[in-house]
Design a protein around this motif. Structure first.
Motif, PDB file in Angstrom:
ATOM      1  N   LYS A   1      47.895  -2.782  17.699  1.00 44.18           N
ATOM      2  CA  LYS A   1      46.994  -1.735  18.169  1.00 44.18           C
ATOM      3  C   LYS A   1      46.044  -2.391  19.158  1.00 44.18           C
TER       4      LYS A   1
ATOM      5  N   GLY B   1      43.124  -2.153  22.236  1.00 50.89           N
ATOM      6  CA  GLY B   1      42.057  -1.401  22.888  1.00 50.89           C
ATOM      7  C   GLY B   1      42.021  -1.717  24.375  1.00 50.89           C
TER       8      GLY B   1
ATOM      9  N   ARG C   1      44.175   2.449  22.023  1.00 51.53           N
ATOM     10  CA  ARG C   1      42.913   3.190  22.001  1.00 51.53           C
ATOM     11  C   ARG C   1      42.175   2.886  23.300  1.00 51.53           C
TER      12      ARG C   1
ATOM     13  N   TYR D   1      38.908   3.163  25.858  1.00 55.04           N
ATOM     14  CA  TYR D   1      37.454   3.318  25.873  1.00 55.04           C
ATOM     15  C   TYR D   1      37.040   3.711  27.284  1.00 55.04           C
TER      16      TYR D   1
ATOM     17  N   SER E   1      41.284   7.889  22.089  1.00 49.82           N
ATOM     18  CA  SER E   1      40.258   7.387  23.003  1.00 49.82           C
ATOM     19  C   SER E   1      38.901   7.473  22.329  1.00 49.82           C
ATOM     20  N   GLU E   2      37.959   6.716  22.890  1.00 48.41           N
ATOM     21  CA  GLU E   2      36.594   6.730  22.366  1.00 48.41           C
ATOM     22  C   GLU E   2      35.618   6.657  23.522  1.00 48.41           C
TER      23      GLU E   2
ATOM     24  N   LEU F   1      35.527  -0.669  17.195  1.00 46.13           N
ATOM     25  CA  LEU F   1      36.574  -1.602  17.588  1.00 46.13           C
ATOM     26  C   LEU F   1      37.367  -2.109  16.383  1.00 46.13           C
TER      27      LEU F   1
ATOM     28  N   LEU G   1      41.727  -3.111  15.617  1.00 48.95           N
ATOM     29  CA  LEU G   1      42.438  -3.551  16.814  1.00 48.95           C
ATOM     30  C   LEU G   1      42.947  -4.984  16.664  1.00 48.95           C
TER      31      LEU G   1
ATOM     32  N   VAL H   1      41.521  -6.513  22.447  1.00 50.51           N
ATOM     33  CA  VAL H   1      40.894  -5.569  23.364  1.00 50.51           C
ATOM     34  C   VAL H   1      40.988  -6.163  24.770  1.00 50.51           C
TER      35      VAL H   1
END
Length: 266
Positions: free
Chosen positions: A135, A137, A160, A162, A179-180, A192, A195, A198
């Motif tokens: 996963k 980010g 995900r 951002y 999404s965030e 976070l 994850l 990132v």
């Protein structure tokens, strides 16, 4: 009416860059100049990418960017990336043509694709887990972010994103991508958790709040320049990915952009 014939002349090249990318550009443009003549351009002056890292000197040298304006004429084309505004104005005042790849969407898109491919390469070689089991980010959903997200999803990764743009979040949600909201100046620490790594593609400073929210041990890949994660240890910085990982491809992308520009001047 009578029209004066335009004399087509052989184009010359002066290159102020170094490295494999610049060598690839020269190979492409030398071949191009042998096959094409111009009635508008006698000399192509190629500056590095970026043209200047401090706004004063040509990248990788002690030479001042301002020196270039003192040696150009109206039949010269000066080509660079993010040429300092004051130097661009000097060049234009001298009558020279100026091409800035930072304003060329076709080049920026191709360079972003190479950057995303390079980032994916770092993930594949640096992680013990398969991409499909990760996963990831992705901070920012500009040119690089879009390419990267699409590549990761095609390999089965969970992603995900951002972003500070509401419209982007809505669009991602419609495609089933998590999404965030990321507010650069807000006090809220982003989520976070969960994850495996990132990746930052956002060129602007993220602020200490974002760095504070990164769990201990989380792998961070930095594709943007500058210090976006102040005080955080373990950040892997990979600026200028195309030139480092794919110098020949990056050089061809740069060279094709210059060819398009020269052709547009005919």
């Amino acid at each position: 009416p009578q029209f004066a014939a335009r004399e087509e002349r052989e184009m010359k090249i002066e290159n102020y860059g170094a490295g494999q990318r610049c060598a690839a550009v020269m190979r492409l443009l030398l071949s191009f100049c042998e096959e094409h003549r111009s009635s508008h351009i006698d000399r192509i002056i190629i500056l590095p990418i970026p043209t200047s890292r401090d706004g004063v000197h040509i990248s990788g040298s002690d030479r001042l960017v301002s020196e270039i304006s003192g040696m150009v004429s109206a039949r010269d084309a000066v080509c660079g990336y993010a040429i300092p505004k004051k130097d661009r104005e000097r060049l234009l005042c001298r009558g020279a043509r100026v091409y800035d790849a930072a304003e060329d969407e076709a080049f920026l898109s191709e360079n972003a694709r190479l950057t995303a491919e390079g980032a994916l390469g770092y993930i594949l070689t640096g992680s013990k887990k398969s991409v499909k089991d990760m996963k990831i980010g992705v901070v920012g959903y500009g040119r690089i972010g879009r390419y990267l997200v699409h590549m990761l999803l095609s390999m089965g990764a969970s992603v995900r994103v951002y972003t500070s743009k509401k419209a982007t979040r809505v669009s991602l949600g419609e495609c089933g991508v998590e999404s965030e909201y990321m507010a650069r100046d807000a006090d809220a620490i982003p989520n976070l958790q969960g994850l495996d790594c990132v990746i930052n593609t956002a060129p602007t400073h993220l602020g200490k709040t974002f760095a504070d929210g990164i769990p201990k041990g989380l792998s961070v890949i930095e594709l943007a320049s500058g210090d976006n994660f102040p005080g955080l240890c373990g950040v892997e910085k990979y600026p200028s990915v195309p030139a480092k990982m794919f110098p020949n491809s990056a050089g061809r992308a740069w060279g094709r952009a210059l060819e398009r520009y020269v052709n547009s001047c005919q």
